[in-house]
Design a protein around this motif. Structure first.
Motif, PDB file in Angstrom:
ATOM      1  N   THR A 132       0.816  -1.275   0.025  1.00 52.06           N
ATOM      2  CA  THR A 132      -0.147  -0.163   0.080  1.00 52.06           C
ATOM      3  C   THR A 132       1.159   1.321   0.012  1.00 52.06           C
ATOM      4  OG1 THR A 132      -1.524  -1.288   1.380  1.00 52.06           O
ATOM      5  CG2 THR A 132      -1.793   1.235   1.180  1.00 52.06           C
ATOM      6  N   ARG A 134       1.451   5.351   0.063  1.00 51.76           N
ATOM      7  CA  ARG A 134       0.901   6.400   1.132  1.00 51.76           C
ATOM      8  C   ARG A 134       1.555   7.722   0.946  1.00 51.76           C
ATOM      9  NH1 ARG A 134       0.371   1.755   4.559  1.00 51.76           N
ATOM     10  NH2 ARG A 134      -1.728   1.370   5.133  1.00 51.76           N
ATOM     11  N   ASN A 139       2.280   9.579  -5.526  1.00 55.83           N
ATOM     12  CA  ASN A 139       1.035   9.918  -6.180  1.00 55.83           C
ATOM     13  C   ASN A 139       1.107  11.067  -7.325  1.00 55.83           C
ATOM     14  OD1 ASN A 139      -1.739  11.723  -6.074  1.00 55.83           O
ATOM     15  ND2 ASN A 139      -2.177   9.385  -6.311  1.00 55.83           N
ATOM     16  N   LEU A 146      -3.186   5.733  -3.890  1.00 56.03           N
ATOM     17  CA  LEU A 146      -2.625   5.738  -2.379  1.00 56.03           C
ATOM     18  C   LEU A 146      -3.797   5.097  -1.360  1.00 56.03           C
ATOM     19  CD1 LEU A 146      -1.595   9.455  -2.003  1.00 56.03           C
ATOM     20  CD2 LEU A 146      -0.327   7.583  -2.546  1.00 56.03           C
ATOM     21  N   ASN A 147      -3.516   4.578  -0.502  1.00 56.97           N
ATOM     22  CA  ASN A 147      -4.253   3.660   0.545  1.00 56.97           C
ATOM     23  C   ASN A 147      -5.014   2.540  -0.113  1.00 56.97           C
ATOM     24  OD1 ASN A 147      -3.193   5.362   2.774  1.00 56.97           O
ATOM     25  ND2 ASN A 147      -4.668   6.949   1.760  1.00 56.97           N
TER      26      ASN A 147
END
Length: 208
Positions: A132, A134, A139, A146-147
């Motif tokens: 994942t 973050r 991004n 993200l996430n």
């Protein structure tokens, strides 16, 4: 940084294998450098040829950061390699054989750089090994979601490329009767192409 390390590792490996195969190692090192420069230029030129937005924002930060179009880089590198091998008299098939394991090694290291940067991400994943991202910077630069748990396709391909490198390195040194397997020019290159296609097809695709 990992991409640069991968390039240096690939050139070093290609020159090492070239010496063992009785090929001009200096010419092989120069060929690797020329192909890398041609690939970067060709990828950018192809991007400008097919992407109208890139042409409009040619000096924008996002355009300068973009790697370009893969096929433009491939075509430019092939053209330069053909020209340089004719110019220096390097044997095409034997030269391709010493580059095949080297490219697999360098590409495998470079894919670790993709993972570190967050680019080339995979499909959504519910497995324990899902990753994942973050970091908002990742991004902003690569567009990675993200996430969201994703398949670490960069690591899949990196591991596959290291395996391909190991197999090709073993094969180029493997005795075959009274001669090495590399005595048949092009044999290692063909194995690299088959392995590369398989690793790409199994790596997965990015989420939309």
């Amino acid at each position: 940084m990992l991409v640069a390390l991968g390039f240096l590792a690939a050139v070093w490996m290609a020159t090492r294998l070239a010496r063992g195969a009785g090929i001009d190692a200096e010419a092989v090192a120069n060929l690797g450098i020329y192909c890398a420069l041609a690939a970067m230029a060709g990828a950018k030129l192809m991007m400008f040829a097919v992407d109208a937005e890139a042409r409009r924002e040619i000096f924008s930060w996002s355009t300068l950061q973009a790697g370009g179009v893969f096929y433009g880089g491939l075509l430019a590198a092939l053209a330069v390699s053909w020209w340089y091998m004719r110019k220096t008299g390097l044997p095409p098939m034997a030269t391709a054989d010493v580059f095949a394991p080297a490219i697999a090694l360098g590409h495998g290291i470079g894919r670790l750089g993709c993972f570190a940067a967050g680019c080339c991400w995979g499909l959504r994943c519910d497995r324990p090994w899902a990753v994942t991202f973050r970091d908002p910077v990742a991004n902003a630069i690569t567009g990675v979601p993200l996430n969201v748990p994703l398949h670490p396709t960069q690591l899949y391909e990196s591991f596959a490329l290291f395996l391909i490198f190991g197999i090709l390195y073993w094969r180029i040194h493997k005795p075959h009767g009274k001669a090495r397997s590399s005595a048949v020019p092009g044999a290692v290159r063909r194995g690299a192409l088959r392995g590369g296609v398989l690793s790409r097809s199994c790596a997965g695709q990015p989420v939309a």
